[in-house]
Scaffold this motif. Structure first.
Motif, PDB file in Angstrom:
ATOM      1  N   THR A 646       0.843  -1.207   0.000  1.00 47.68           N
ATOM      2  CA  THR A 646       0.000   0.000   0.000  1.00 47.68           C
ATOM      3  C   THR A 646       0.876   1.254   0.000  1.00 47.68           C
ATOM      4  OG1 THR A 646      -0.227  -0.295   2.387  1.00 47.68           O
ATOM      5  CG2 THR A 646      -2.081  -0.981   1.033  1.00 47.68           C
ATOM      6  N   GLY A 647       2.020   1.177   0.705  1.00 43.79           N
ATOM      7  CA  GLY A 647       2.934   2.333   0.718  1.00 43.79           C
ATOM      8  C   GLY A 647       3.467   2.598  -0.679  1.00 43.79           C
ATOM      9  N   ALA A 648       3.962   1.549  -1.322  1.00 40.62           N
ATOM     10  CA  ALA A 648       4.569   1.721  -2.648  1.00 40.62           C
ATOM     11  C   ALA A 648       3.522   2.038  -3.709  1.00 40.62           C
ATOM     12  CB  ALA A 648       5.322   0.445  -3.028  1.00 40.62           C
ATOM     13  N   GLY A 649       2.276   1.668  -3.440  1.00 40.73           N
ATOM     14  CA  GLY A 649       1.236   1.863  -4.454  1.00 40.73           C
ATOM     15  C   GLY A 649       0.617   3.248  -4.458  1.00 40.73           C
ATOM     16  N   LYS A 650       0.928   4.004  -3.418  1.00 41.81           N
ATOM     17  CA  LYS A 650       0.270   5.329  -3.271  1.00 41.81           C
ATOM     18  C   LYS A 650       0.369   6.187  -4.531  1.00 41.81           C
ATOM     19  CE  LYS A 650      -0.082   6.394   1.572  1.00 41.81           C
ATOM     20  NZ  LYS A 650       0.907   6.031   2.577  1.00 41.81           N
ATOM     21  N   ASN A 651       1.567   6.227  -5.087  1.00 38.17           N
ATOM     22  CA  ASN A 651       1.753   7.117  -6.249  1.00 38.17           C
ATOM     23  C   ASN A 651       1.371   6.467  -7.577  1.00 38.17           C
ATOM     24  OD1 ASN A 651       2.745   9.042  -4.532  1.00 38.17           O
ATOM     25  ND2 ASN A 651       4.824   8.166  -4.632  1.00 38.17           N
ATOM     26  N   LEU A 652       0.908   5.224  -7.494  1.00 34.36           N
ATOM     27  CA  LEU A 652       0.597   4.515  -8.750  1.00 34.36           C
ATOM     28  C   LEU A 652      -0.910   4.354  -8.947  1.00 34.36           C
ATOM     29  CD1 LEU A 652       3.308   1.709  -8.419  1.00 34.36           C
ATOM     30  CD2 LEU A 652       3.412   3.724  -9.877  1.00 34.36           C
ATOM     31  N   GLY A 653      -1.664   4.988  -8.085  1.00 33.97           N
ATOM     32  CA  GLY A 653      -3.130   4.872  -8.209  1.00 33.97           C
ATOM     33  C   GLY A 653      -3.657   3.560  -7.649  1.00 33.97           C
ATOM     34  N   LEU A 654      -2.939   2.970  -6.673  1.00 34.28           N
ATOM     35  CA  LEU A 654      -3.385   1.694  -6.097  1.00 34.28           C
ATOM     36  C   LEU A 654      -4.737   1.847  -5.403  1.00 34.28           C
ATOM     37  CD1 LEU A 654      -2.211  -1.299  -5.131  1.00 34.28           C
ATOM     38  CD2 LEU A 654      -2.291  -0.152  -2.945  1.00 34.28           C
ATOM     39  N   ARG A 655      -5.585   0.912  -5.660  1.00 28.90           N
ATOM     40  CA  ARG A 655      -6.893   0.917  -5.003  1.00 28.90           C
ATOM     41  C   ARG A 655      -7.204  -0.501  -4.526  1.00 28.90           C
ATOM     42  NH1 ARG A 655     -12.306   4.093  -6.322  1.00 28.90           N
ATOM     43  NH2 ARG A 655     -13.619   2.886  -4.941  1.00 28.90           N
ATOM     44  N   HIS A 656      -7.828  -0.601  -3.361  1.00 27.61           N
ATOM     45  CA  HIS A 656      -8.262  -1.918  -2.892  1.00 27.61           C
ATOM     46  C   HIS A 656      -9.430  -2.393  -3.745  1.00 27.61           C
ATOM     47  CE1 HIS A 656      -6.082  -0.493   0.619  1.00 27.61           C
ATOM     48  NE2 HIS A 656      -6.101  -1.726   1.116  1.00 27.61           N
ATOM     49  N   PHE A 657      -9.460  -3.649  -4.013  1.00 25.90           N
ATOM     50  CA  PHE A 657     -10.684  -4.202  -4.607  1.00 25.90           C
ATOM     51  C   PHE A 657     -11.012  -5.508  -3.912  1.00 25.90           C
ATOM     52  CE2 PHE A 657      -9.297  -7.542  -7.763  1.00 25.90           C
ATOM     53  CZ  PHE A 657      -7.919  -7.341  -7.735  1.00 25.90           C
ATOM     54  N   GLY A 658     -12.239  -5.972  -4.107  1.00 25.04           N
ATOM     55  CA  GLY A 658     -12.700  -7.148  -3.369  1.00 25.04           C
ATOM     56  C   GLY A 658     -13.267  -8.214  -4.285  1.00 25.04           C
ATOM     57  N   GLY A 659     -13.898  -9.188  -3.661  1.00 24.83           N
ATOM     58  CA  GLY A 659     -14.418 -10.345  -4.386  1.00 24.83           C
ATOM     59  C   GLY A 659     -15.447  -9.997  -5.447  1.00 24.83           C
ATOM     60  N   ARG A 660     -16.226  -8.949  -5.220  1.00 26.06           N
ATOM     61  CA  ARG A 660     -17.240  -8.587  -6.226  1.00 26.06           C
ATOM     62  C   ARG A 660     -16.572  -8.148  -7.537  1.00 26.06           C
ATOM     63  NH1 ARG A 660     -20.768 -10.518  -3.329  1.00 26.06           N
ATOM     64  NH2 ARG A 660     -22.062  -9.417  -1.833  1.00 26.06           N
ATOM     65  N   ALA A 661     -15.553  -7.296  -7.411  1.00 24.44           N
ATOM     66  CA  ALA A 661     -14.869  -6.822  -8.625  1.00 24.44           C
ATOM     67  C   ALA A 661     -14.123  -7.987  -9.280  1.00 24.44           C
ATOM     68  CB  ALA A 661     -13.899  -5.696  -8.273  1.00 24.44           C
ATOM     69  N   LEU A 662     -13.539  -8.843  -8.468  1.00 23.18           N
ATOM     70  CA  LEU A 662     -12.822  -9.995  -9.035  1.00 23.18           C
ATOM     71  C   LEU A 662     -13.788 -10.854  -9.860  1.00 23.18           C
ATOM     72  CD1 LEU A 662     -10.117 -11.569  -9.115  1.00 23.18           C
ATOM     73  CD2 LEU A 662     -11.009 -12.964  -7.240  1.00 23.18           C
ATOM     74  N   ASN A 663     -14.978 -11.061  -9.318  1.00 24.99           N
ATOM     75  CA  ASN A 663     -15.964 -11.874 -10.030  1.00 24.99           C
ATOM     76  C   ASN A 663     -16.336 -11.212 -11.363  1.00 24.99           C
ATOM     77  OD1 ASN A 663     -17.717 -14.183 -10.126  1.00 24.99           O
ATOM     78  ND2 ASN A 663     -19.406 -12.734  -9.900  1.00 24.99           N
ATOM     79  N   ALA A 664     -16.525  -9.898 -11.330  1.00 26.70           N
ATOM     80  CA  ALA A 664     -16.879  -9.183 -12.563  1.00 26.70           C
ATOM     81  C   ALA A 664     -15.770  -9.353 -13.600  1.00 26.70           C
ATOM     82  CB  ALA A 664     -17.097  -7.700 -12.254  1.00 26.70           C
ATOM     83  N   MET A 665     -14.532  -9.251 -13.145  1.00 26.01           N
ATOM     84  CA  MET A 665     -13.418  -9.299 -14.103  1.00 26.01           C
ATOM     85  C   MET A 665     -13.175 -10.711 -14.635  1.00 26.01           C
ATOM     86  SD  MET A 665     -10.822  -6.351 -12.729  1.00 26.01           S
ATOM     87  CE  MET A 665     -10.980  -6.547 -10.976  1.00 26.01           C
ATOM     88  N   ARG A 666     -13.407 -11.718 -13.797  1.00 19.67           N
ATOM     89  CA  ARG A 666     -13.209 -13.080 -14.323  1.00 19.67           C
ATOM     90  C   ARG A 666     -14.317 -13.435 -15.309  1.00 19.67           C
ATOM     91  NH1 ARG A 666     -16.859 -17.611 -13.175  1.00 19.67           N
ATOM     92  NH2 ARG A 666     -18.155 -16.889 -11.496  1.00 19.67           N
ATOM     93  N   LEU A 667     -15.506 -12.845 -15.125  1.00 18.74           N
ATOM     94  CA  LEU A 667     -16.575 -13.067 -16.105  1.00 18.74           C
ATOM     95  C   LEU A 667     -16.203 -12.414 -17.439  1.00 18.74           C
ATOM     96  CD1 LEU A 667     -19.739 -12.440 -13.898  1.00 18.74           C
ATOM     97  CD2 LEU A 667     -19.026 -14.634 -14.858  1.00 18.74           C
ATOM     98  N   GLU A 668     -15.584 -11.261 -17.368  1.00 23.26           N
ATOM     99  CA  GLU A 668     -15.153 -10.582 -18.603  1.00 23.26           C
ATOM    100  C   GLU A 668     -14.143 -11.431 -19.370  1.00 23.26           C
ATOM    101  OE1 GLU A 668     -15.572  -6.025 -16.865  1.00 23.26           O
ATOM    102  OE2 GLU A 668     -13.606  -6.958 -16.968  1.00 23.26           O
ATOM    103  N   LYS A 669     -13.441 -12.284 -18.634  1.00 21.58           N
ATOM    104  CA  LYS A 669     -12.446 -13.155 -19.270  1.00 21.58           C
ATOM    105  C   LYS A 669     -13.014 -14.548 -19.554  1.00 21.58           C
ATOM    106  CE  LYS A 669      -8.647 -12.822 -19.869  1.00 21.58           C
ATOM    107  NZ  LYS A 669      -8.013 -12.617 -21.183  1.00 21.58           N
ATOM    108  N   SER A 670     -14.272 -14.786 -19.233  1.00 17.68           N
ATOM    109  CA  SER A 670     -14.902 -16.115 -19.364  1.00 17.68           C
ATOM    110  C   SER A 670     -14.136 -17.170 -18.567  1.00 17.68           C
ATOM    111  CB  SER A 670     -14.997 -16.552 -20.831  1.00 17.68           C
ATOM    112  OG  SER A 670     -15.782 -15.653 -21.565  1.00 17.68           O
ATOM    113  N   PHE A 671     -13.565 -16.778 -17.437  1.00 20.71           N
ATOM    114  CA  PHE A 671     -12.876 -17.755 -16.583  1.00 20.71           C
ATOM    115  C   PHE A 671     -13.911 -18.450 -15.704  1.00 20.71           C
ATOM    116  CE2 PHE A 671      -8.662 -15.104 -16.254  1.00 20.71           C
ATOM    117  CZ  PHE A 671      -8.270 -15.580 -17.495  1.00 20.71           C
ATOM    118  N   GLY A 672     -13.928 -19.753 -15.740  1.00 23.61           N
ATOM    119  CA  GLY A 672     -14.842 -20.513 -14.889  1.00 23.61           C
ATOM    120  C   GLY A 672     -14.270 -20.701 -13.507  1.00 23.61           C
ATOM    121  N   THR A 673     -15.121 -21.165 -12.617  1.00 24.85           N
ATOM    122  CA  THR A 673     -14.672 -21.387 -11.248  1.00 24.85           C
ATOM    123  C   THR A 673     -15.372 -22.615 -10.672  1.00 24.85           C
ATOM    124  OG1 THR A 673     -14.358 -20.288  -9.112  1.00 24.85           O
ATOM    125  CG2 THR A 673     -16.379 -19.784 -10.246  1.00 24.85           C
ATOM    126  N   TRP A 674     -14.719 -23.212  -9.670  1.00 27.75           N
ATOM    127  CA  TRP A 674     -15.237 -24.438  -9.059  1.00 27.75           C
ATOM    128  C   TRP A 674     -16.597 -24.200  -8.402  1.00 27.75           C
ATOM    129  CZ3 TRP A 674     -15.403 -29.399  -8.957  1.00 27.75           C
ATOM    130  CH2 TRP A 674     -15.924 -30.057  -7.860  1.00 27.75           C
TER     131      TRP A 674
END
Ligand SMILES: Cc1cc2nc3c(=O)[nH]c(=O)nc-3n(C[C@H](O)[C@H](O)[C@H](O)COP(=O)(O)OP(=O)(O)OC[C@H]3O[C@@H](n4cnc5c(N)ncnc54)[C@H](O)[C@@H]3O)c2cc1C
Length: 803
Positions: A646-674
């Motif tokens: 988080t310290g090193a990411g400050k100047n790079l636009g680092l943002r926390h994300f969670g399981g909801r965003a991960l799910n959205a992004m894996r759907l965009e890639k058509s990645f399946g899950t167990w």
């Protein structure tokens, strides 16, 4: 009583009797049922006997359909009446949300072959005159509902089994049991000793005690449950039997019982029974009534069904029956105990008992349950499901029996239980947490100053806009995600590579590399989906679904050679953080000495690296489908790692994300899950995992079946659909239509923020899988047009993750 048997089934309730019958049906005739008292002496004898086909899990719904059809068969074989009354049933909706729920249940029923019908309140009144329509907005009718005689059903199973060679020993209690070195069991009973090759714990109210005989603490708890029977209602005389009824808002169920009405309730303030130990002297006893406790439900019931208010109460029944924390049964072999099987925690014995018996018998006889029973598998619970956890979750589940569980709803009981070292730091970032295997993990991060809470809904929630921003941060800069909620296994030893090559369908990677590794059963069906990382010649990490940890261990241990390989679960030992997005390399590079350029550390690399002072394993993979890294550390380092990133990411636009965003992004890639796209009902070629099945390997589990599937082409295909949705996205289990016909079902769905599309993954018949237009996905009663995407919606060539 015989002194040796192939199987000793402990417990003569409806479940034990069904297991006994199904064992004989599957070809094992030397089987023995041992019952402490008389058959039905646990929770079975005082059950209301109601049966229904609707279940939130389509796989469980199929087993319920099977159970109901079975009664005819066991009546025919045994000559014993099951007292079957198929009256049909109605589910009443008192709110628009419940009506939405019914619409979704009806839609699910389409591919399950169910004929569910939605009705207006006025139409419902025509078939259920007792209701006052003012309290309802609509209803759903199911022709396959009714009730049976619990005593008759249990005896019909037992008699059918006996006719096929089984023995039933009544008035015999199993007191103790010990395993022999060959995996068989010596049972001490009040009627003498028995040697059994297999033992089935169908102990119902005493399942915990039967488990404790072998050092097993099963997550089951009995709850008191009350129903009452009214005096006869004269207007029923000479009339067709009243249909079954569930009034969700009133939290009551009803049916006709002779000339009166039987009315039961799952009250909010439910009371556990014998929370620690079930007394052995509890016989065909009833518990003291407590009408006060169910008074709130009765009041609503009398308002909704006014005629009942003036009907006198003839009888009240209060009896206990058992539940697992999620309300589904506990079925299957127990990891670490050879030839010890369970069939308990069955809260709807007359809807599910047949399916449970069928699946368990097949599992024992053929080595495979023959159906997708993941939702019932005893292995879905780990060490976290202690007695107190079970108590909290069962009470919650009981009180919510007739409440809607929204797809984005997180339940509060037994939380927080397990947290990672950065929990407080994530709380400080306004994380909205979800619970998974008792572990808290961030779903999304609410904006500063806004309460970290998600509104529960079938439609897009208050998280939608914020999750969109989290996705944008990942796609445009860099995001940070906690990934501790994965299952992890360390596989070591001189024979580790050879064994992994046998147990996994893909090739084993070279040192420093990762491969995606589907795991198949002998039938060539998908039972796992791992990231297989090779840290050294004889050291591997397998990363997969946490909830399946015991399920996998059970499978691994069954297939381990006597020496040369050891496997251990290390999910809590290694926690993780992932950084993903085009600037993730820049971020990580600023903290490590090693060169992270693609030439030196390409996609699918895995290496021990120091991140600042933190020793870590780093894999160059990301489920977001973007450039990204998964960083695994022992838990004592997680805070330091988090602070560094988080310290090193400050100047790079680092943002926390969670399981909801991960799910959205894996759907965009058509990645399946167990448990969604990958389950034991699908083959790897159907699931689009063909490129990870290395048929050049001479042998691995499921190879022949996989080769046959490839040659045949499979029955279905996993496809991605772009759905013209309005304010609700697919969540899973919705029917997929094509040219006016249901051709499949959705496995998961959501909104792809980076591509601005509502996406759904799902299986369709192979014949239509090549079509692009003409699809529809049924979302909350509305058939929304959908277009099949020929490739992933986001970065189909995978250039970003390889960059
Ligand atoms: C009031 C009430 C209403 C219900 N209504 C319905 C309904 O409408 N529909 C529905 O589907 N379900 C209903 N149920 C739930 C249903 O009763 C259960 O799902 C079902 O009884 C579970 O059966 P079982 O065989 O698992 O357990 P049990 O019936 O408890 O059977 C376990 C058996 O194992 C025996 N046993 C245990 N330990 C030993 C030992 N060491 N040695 C030998 N024998 C042993 C016991 O004596 C007992 O007979 C209701 C339950 C109650 C209490």
């Amino acid at each position: 009583m015989r002194t040796h048997t192939r199987v000793a089934v402990i417990g003569g309730g409806v479940v034990g009797a069904s297991v006994l019958y199904h064992l004989t049906k599957a070809g094992w005739h030397d089987v023995l049922l041992i019952e402490r008292a008389e058959l039905t002496s646990g929770s079975t004898w005082h059950a209301a006997g109601g049966m229904h086909t609707v279940n939130g899990d389509p796989n469980v719904a199929k087993l319920q359909q099977y159970t109901i059809k079975l009664y005819e068969e066991i009546e025919r074989i045994s000559g014993v009446s099951c007292g079957v009354h198929v009256t049909g049933g109605i589910m009443l909706a008192g709110t628009p949300e419940r009506m939405d729920w019914l619409k979704m249940a009806q839609a699910r029923g389409r591919y399950l072959g169910m004929e569910l019908e939605l009705l207006s309140a006025a139409e419902a009144k025509k078939i259920y005159p007792l209701m006052d329509t003012r309290h309802f907005v609509g209803a759903m009718y199911d022709p396959i509902e009714g009730h049976v005689d619990p005593y008759g059903v249990t005896h019909a199973y037992a008699k059918s089994a006996q006719l096929a060679g089984a023995e039933v020993s009544r008035q015999t209690r199993v007191i103790d049991m010990h395993a022999r070195p060959d995996g068989s069991w010596d049972l001490t009973t009040t009627g003498g000793n028995v040697h059994a090759e297999h033992v089935v714990n169908a102990g119902g109210l005493w399942a915990r005690e039967v488990g404790r005989m072998v050092g097993l603490e099963l997550p089951v708890l009995a709850m008191e449950h009350q129903y009452l029977i009214t005096e006869d209602l004269p207007e029923f005389t000479g009339q067709k039997e009243q249909i079954h009824c569930i009034d969700f808002e009133g939290e009551i169920y009803m049916r006709q019982e002779r000339g009166g009405m039987l009315l039961g309730t799952y009250e909010r303030a439910g009371v556990p029974w014998s929370p620690r130990t079930t007394p052995w002297d509890f016989g065909q006893d009833l518990l003291a009534n407590d009408l006060e406790r169910i008074a709130p439900s009765l009041e609503v019931g009398f308002e909704h069904f006014p005629r009942l208010a003036s009907a006198g109460i003839k009888k009240v029944v209060n009896g206990p029956f058992t539940f697992a924390p999620d309300g589904n049964p506990l079925v299957g072999p127990v990891r670490g105990l050879r030839n010890y099987w369970v069939a308990c925690g069955v809260m709807a014995g007359f809807s599910q008992g047949g399916g449970v018996g069928l699946a368990l018998a097949h599992w024992m006889v053929d080595g495979d349950p023959g159906a997708d029973i993941w939702g019932m598998d005893v292995a879905r619970y780990g060490d976290w499901a202690t007695l107190a956890y079970t108590n909290a979750k069962v009470r919650e589940n009981y009180s919510r029996r007739f409440r809607i569980r929204f797809p984005n709803e997180e339940l509060d009981a037994a939380r927080p239980l397990r947290t990672t070292p950065i929990y407080e730091r994530l709380q400080a970032q306004n994380a909205v947490f979800g619970e998974y295997c008792g572990l808290e993990h961030p779903l999304w991060f609410a904006p500063k100053g806004v309460a970290p809470r998600e509104d529960v809904t079938f439609r897009r929630s208050n998280a939608h806009a914020t999750v969109a921003e989290e996705c944008r941060a990942v796609r445009e800069a860099v995001g940070l995600l906690e990934i501790s909620n994965y299952g992890k296994f360390e596989v070591t030893g001189p024979a580790a590579a050879e064994w992994l090559s046998f147990i996994m369908a893909n090739r084993v990677p070279s040192v420093g590399r990762i491969s995606l590794a589907p795991m198949l059963n002998e039938r060539g069906r998908l039972i796992g989906d791992f990231t297989l990382c090779r840290a050294a010649e004889e050291r591997f990490f397998l990363i997969g679904t946490y909830a399946a940890e015991r399920y996998y261990l059970r499978w691994f241990e069954r297939h381990l050679p006597p020496a040369g390989v050891s496997v251990r679960a290390c999910a809590s030992e290694y926690v993780g953080l992932s950084v993903a997005g085009p600037r993730s390399r820049e971020l990580l590079q600023s903290l490590v000495d090693a060169d992270l350029a693609t030439a030196a550390f390409p996609f699918m690399s895995f290496r021990r690296l120091d991140v600042g002072m933190v020793p870590a394993f780093v894999g160059r993979v990301s489920f977001t489908g973007d450039l990204g890294y998964e960083i695994w550390v022992t838990s004592d380092y997680q805070r330091a790692l988090y602070d560094l990133l988080t310290g090193a990411g400050k100047n790079l636009g680092l943002r926390h994300f969670g399981g909801r965003a991960l799910n959205a992004m894996r759907l965009e890639k058509s990645f399946g899950t167990w448990a969604r796209e990958f389950r034991p009902i699908y083959g790897p070629f159907e699931a689009g995992l063909g490129r990870f099945i290395d048929l050049r390997k001479p042998s691995f589990v499921g190879r022949e079946a996989a080769a046959a599937e490839q040659a045949h082409g499979g029955d279905r295909r996993l496809i991605t659909l772009d759905v013209r949705a309005r304010d609700a996205d697919a969540i899973g289990d919705e029917p997929i239509w094509h040219a006016g016909r249901v051709v499949g079902w959705v496995t998961s769905g959501g909104y792809g923020h980076s591509v601005q599309k509502s996406l759904a993954l799902g299986y369709v018949e192979r014949e239509v899988a090549g079509e692009s237009a003409g699809f529809e996905v049924e979302l909350i009663g509305e058939r929304c047009p959908a277009v099949r995407l020929a490739e992933a919606a986001f970065d189909p060539d995978g250039t970003r993750m390889r960059a």
